[in-house]
Design an enzyme around this catalytic site. Sequence first.
Site, mmCIF file in Angstrom:
data_model
loop_
_atom_site.group_PDB
_atom_site.id
_atom_site.type_symbol
_atom_site.label_atom_id
_atom_site.label_comp_id
_atom_site.label_asym_id
_atom_site.label_seq_id
_atom_site.Cartn_x
_atom_site.Cartn_y
_atom_site.Cartn_z
ATOM 1 N N CYS A 1 -3.599 10.974 1.864
ATOM 2 C CA CYS A 1 -2.930 9.703 1.580
ATOM 3 C C CYS A 1 -1.560 9.902 0.941
ATOM 4 C CB CYS A 1 -3.806 8.867 0.657
ATOM 5 S SG CYS A 1 -5.489 8.748 1.277
ATOM 6 N N LYS B 1 0.822 -1.212 0.000
ATOM 7 C CA LYS B 1 0.000 0.000 0.000
ATOM 8 C C LYS B 1 0.858 1.265 0.000
ATOM 9 C CE LYS B 1 -2.950 3.134 0.520
ATOM 10 N NZ LYS B 1 -4.350 3.327 0.521
HETATM 11 N N1 SAJ Z 1 -2.224 14.778 -8.510
HETATM 12 C C1 SAJ Z 1 -1.350 15.521 -9.307
HETATM 13 N N2 SAJ Z 1 -1.017 15.017 -10.530
HETATM 14 C C2 SAJ Z 1 -1.508 13.840 -10.998
HETATM 15 C C3 SAJ Z 1 -2.381 13.086 -10.177
HETATM 16 C C4 SAJ Z 1 -2.719 13.585 -8.934
HETATM 17 O O1 SAJ Z 1 -0.883 16.592 -8.909
HETATM 18 O O2 SAJ Z 1 -1.165 13.476 -12.137
HETATM 19 C C5 SAJ Z 1 -2.589 15.287 -7.167
HETATM 20 C C6 SAJ Z 1 -4.089 15.521 -7.003
HETATM 21 O O3 SAJ Z 1 -4.480 16.771 -7.497
HETATM 22 C C7 SAJ Z 1 -4.234 15.416 -5.494
HETATM 23 C C8 SAJ Z 1 -3.195 14.351 -5.118
HETATM 24 O O4 SAJ Z 1 -2.301 14.282 -6.216
HETATM 25 O O5 SAJ Z 1 -3.909 16.630 -4.858
HETATM 26 C C9 SAJ Z 1 -3.754 12.982 -4.838
HETATM 27 O O6 SAJ Z 1 -4.790 12.666 -5.732
HETATM 28 P P1 SAJ Z 1 -5.012 11.221 -6.374
HETATM 29 O O7 SAJ Z 1 -6.265 11.281 -7.183
HETATM 30 O O8 SAJ Z 1 -3.799 10.775 -7.085
HETATM 31 O O9 SAJ Z 1 -5.156 10.244 -5.128
HETATM 32 P P2 SAJ Z 1 -6.019 10.242 -3.769
HETATM 33 O O10 SAJ Z 1 -5.168 10.808 -2.667
HETATM 34 O O11 SAJ Z 1 -7.366 10.832 -3.942
HETATM 35 O O12 SAJ Z 1 -6.180 8.661 -3.561
HETATM 36 C C10 SAJ Z 1 -4.996 7.860 -3.491
HETATM 37 C C11 SAJ Z 1 -5.152 6.677 -4.462
HETATM 38 N N3 SAJ Z 1 -3.865 6.010 -4.645
HETATM 39 C C12 SAJ Z 1 -3.350 5.768 -5.878
HETATM 40 O O13 SAJ Z 1 -3.893 6.125 -6.901
HETATM 41 C C13 SAJ Z 1 -2.067 5.020 -5.911
HETATM 42 C C14 SAJ Z 1 -6.186 5.706 -3.916
HETATM 43 O O14 SAJ Z 1 -6.249 4.550 -4.730
HETATM 44 C C15 SAJ Z 1 -5.843 5.322 -2.476
HETATM 45 O O15 SAJ Z 1 -6.796 4.429 -1.936
HETATM 46 C C16 SAJ Z 1 -5.876 6.600 -1.651
HETATM 47 O O16 SAJ Z 1 -4.827 7.437 -2.155
HETATM 48 C C17 SAJ Z 1 -5.631 6.239 -0.202
HETATM 49 O O17 SAJ Z 1 -6.609 6.275 0.563
HETATM 50 O O18 SAJ Z 1 -4.510 5.882 0.161
#
Ligand code: SAJ
Length: 413
Positions: free
Chosen positions: A263, A209
């Site tokens: 996360c 994870k």
């Molecule tokens: N972000 C970027 N660039 C990107 C993708 C995301 O800047 O290309 C930023 C987003 O704007 C945001 C942050 O990253 O601020 C996180 O967003 P996210 O959509 O990537 O993820 P979370 O935090 O909403 O959810 C993540 C997920 N993990 C992965 O995709 C590996 C989810 O599957 C997990 O269950 C969750 O964390 C968790 O609870 O750990």
Amino acid sequence: MSTAPKRPTVNVLGLGYIGLPTASLLATRGYQVHGVDVSPDVVATINQGDIHIVEPELDVLVRSAVHSGQLTAATEPAPADVFLIAVPTPFKDGKQPDLSYVEAATRSMAQVLEPGNLVILESTSPVGTTERVAEWIAAARPDLSPDTIHIAHCPERVLPGRIIQELVDNDRVVGGLNDAATEAATDFYRAFVSGEVLPTTARTAEMAKLTENTFRDVNIALANELSLICDRLDIDVWRLIELANRHPRVNVLQPGPGVGGHCIAVDPWFIIDSAPEQSQLIRTARTVNDAKPDHVVAQVISRAERLRDPVIACLGLAYKPDVDDLRESPALRITESLAERGVGRILAVEPYAESMPHRLKELGAEWTNLQDAMQEADILVALVAHRPFRNLSAAQVQAKMVVDACGLLKQLG
Ligand code: SAJ
């Protein structure tokens, strides 16, 4: 005549973004679920069939689960076959993992444990936490033989905004403290998950994870670093990434105002804390992502300095597109920072929130809808590419001074 196997009864400890969807999903699948939360308000809300968080489809699921009598909520655990722990694991000052919620949930649950029970930790946890859960149970219930309680880790991995779907569809990694626990936990998930359920050890499941979210953090850091380099070299980073990603083995993620949520900006620290010497790249990625909001603030200031009384519209406060969640949001931090510095009149636009966060109010920011903001602003700071913003036309936006931190412009017609 064959009868269907009896479904185990389940306690879900922690009725937040993971626990509540899981509890209500199980309940609508016919499991008898007892949800536990330390907040009496949360418990009362759920027992009325209402929800305290926003997530697509969750309201319908909870209403149906509660009204059918399959889901009840309380502040204390009750005897059951399976105990799912889904409480927060934040970090403390100094970025050390804070396991106090897991410990408190474990100790309260230990009082009602019976031989043969299955305990599953779903909270994202540093390596070794599942072993600590076993220690806390042993300390609270010396009368129970450690071999008669099955203890396993199965990290949640659902994406906010798609939780209900991903709870069922995603593959799950399940690691017990011994083979019997792995098997019991694997059987439990196989009964309601359509993705593959992959058995391993507890420590590997914990690290899996952390690796998933760290993978994302490190790759976003690369995108964010490229955005700084492109600013310096006068290159459109969005077009650059689009082009580079046309290579069959390249997939650069998107730069943004920073990394938010509970996360991805947190979990890499659990690895760094466990192996600081070996985690150089992971630490640097965290530093790059954490520095991005200040870079956006500096970009806005350099434009505002060219105007006498600048009106600055900050589009989006949430931590990512199309969610209402403002927790650990870089967009919110940037808007606050601009208001704190008195850079100009700050108009805050967040279509998914009902009212402006208290701190922004104190700082004198103005809560504005998109239309008014588009009329009044000299500078547009695109922080989150929410759907309503994507209905703007490129011409409308380009008529302003723009700091595009989230690639909104490239998404406009
Ligand atoms: N972000 C970027 N660039 C990107 C993708 C995301 O800047 O290309 C930023 C987003 O704007 C945001 C942050 O990253 O601020 C996180 O967003 P996210 O959509 O990537 O993820 P979370 O935090 O909403 O959810 C993540 C997920 N993990 C992965 O995709 C590996 C989810 O599957 C997990 O269950 C969750 O964390 C968790 O609870 O750990």
